[in-house]
Motif scaffolding. Structure first.
Motif, mmCIF file in Angstrom:
data_model
loop_
_atom_site.group_PDB
_atom_site.id
_atom_site.type_symbol
_atom_site.label_atom_id
_atom_site.label_comp_id
_atom_site.label_asym_id
_atom_site.label_seq_id
_atom_site.Cartn_x
_atom_site.Cartn_y
_atom_site.Cartn_z
ATOM 1 N N THR A 19 -8.014 12.213 2.121
ATOM 2 C CA THR A 19 -7.340 10.942 2.395
ATOM 3 C C THR A 19 -7.508 10.012 1.209
ATOM 4 N N ASP A 20 -6.580 9.099 1.098
ATOM 5 C CA ASP A 20 -6.641 8.050 0.078
ATOM 6 C C ASP A 20 -6.120 6.779 0.734
ATOM 7 N N SER A 21 -6.576 5.641 0.258
ATOM 8 C CA SER A 21 -6.110 4.373 0.819
ATOM 9 C C SER A 21 -5.823 3.389 -0.304
ATOM 10 N N ASN B 245 -3.032 -3.586 1.087
ATOM 11 C CA ASN B 245 -1.677 -4.059 1.354
ATOM 12 C C ASN B 245 -1.325 -5.317 0.585
ATOM 13 N N GLY C 296 0.801 -1.214 0.000
ATOM 14 C CA GLY C 296 0.000 0.000 0.000
ATOM 15 C C GLY C 296 0.836 1.267 0.000
ATOM 16 N N MET D 34 1.156 8.842 6.694
ATOM 17 C CA MET D 34 0.601 7.531 6.335
ATOM 18 C C MET D 34 0.422 6.721 7.598
ATOM 19 N N ASP E 256 -3.827 0.515 8.506
ATOM 20 C CA ASP E 256 -5.059 0.015 9.102
ATOM 21 C C ASP E 256 -5.020 -1.508 8.988
ATOM 22 N N ARG F 167 -5.248 -2.231 4.887
ATOM 23 C CA ARG F 167 -5.022 -1.109 3.975
ATOM 24 C C ARG F 167 -4.038 -0.125 4.587
ATOM 25 N N VAL F 168 -3.453 0.707 3.720
ATOM 26 C CA VAL F 168 -2.624 1.830 4.141
ATOM 27 C C VAL F 168 -3.394 3.092 3.792
ATOM 28 N N VAL F 169 -3.517 3.999 4.767
ATOM 29 C CA VAL F 169 -4.274 5.235 4.577
ATOM 30 C C VAL F 169 -3.293 6.401 4.580
ATOM 31 N N LEU G 116 0.442 4.180 -2.889
ATOM 32 C CA LEU G 116 0.117 5.568 -2.562
ATOM 33 C C LEU G 116 1.226 6.529 -2.985
#
Length: 112
Positions: A44-46, A49, A11, A26, A29, A34-36, A15
């Motif tokens: 925000t964007d996610s 992984n 992730g 960053m 989660d 996921r990586v936010v 990103l």
């Protein structure tokens, strides 16, 4: 071949490819997998992984110990048992001989 390395977070790479230098922070989660990313403009964007859910990721030391603990415990027990048998055999040989010099030679430890 087992390679013990840290698992990479896919992730982060996704990103960074999407937003580059516009990422402020960053976080991972883990529950959602996921990586936010928090962007400069406040949005925000996610990204996930995992590339594919069935993909075999590289083994880590923790995963190897978790999967093979029974085997490693058995090998350790066999080693301790073999060492005990060898110690007992030396003690028995030293006790069976009537010669004190042989008993001293079998029980002496050379530090060199």
């Amino acid at each position: 071949m087992i390679t013990l390395q840290r698992r990479q977070l896919v992730g982060h790479d996704i990103l960074l490819a999407r937003h580059g230098n516009h990422i402020s922070a960053m976080r991972v989660d883990r529950g959602a997998g996921r990586v936010v990313a928090l962007l400069d403009d406040g949005s925000t964007d996610s990204a996930p992984n995992l590339i594919a859910p069935g993909l075999r990721t590289p083994d880590t030391l923790r995963s190897v110990l978790r999967e093979d603990w029974k085997f490693l415990t058995g090998i350790s027990a066999c080693g301790v048992g073999l060492a005990g048998l060898m110690f007992g055999a030396v003690a028995a040989l030293a006790g069976m001989s009537g010669n004190p010099a042989l008993a001293q030679m079998l029980t002496a430890y050379s530090g060199n």
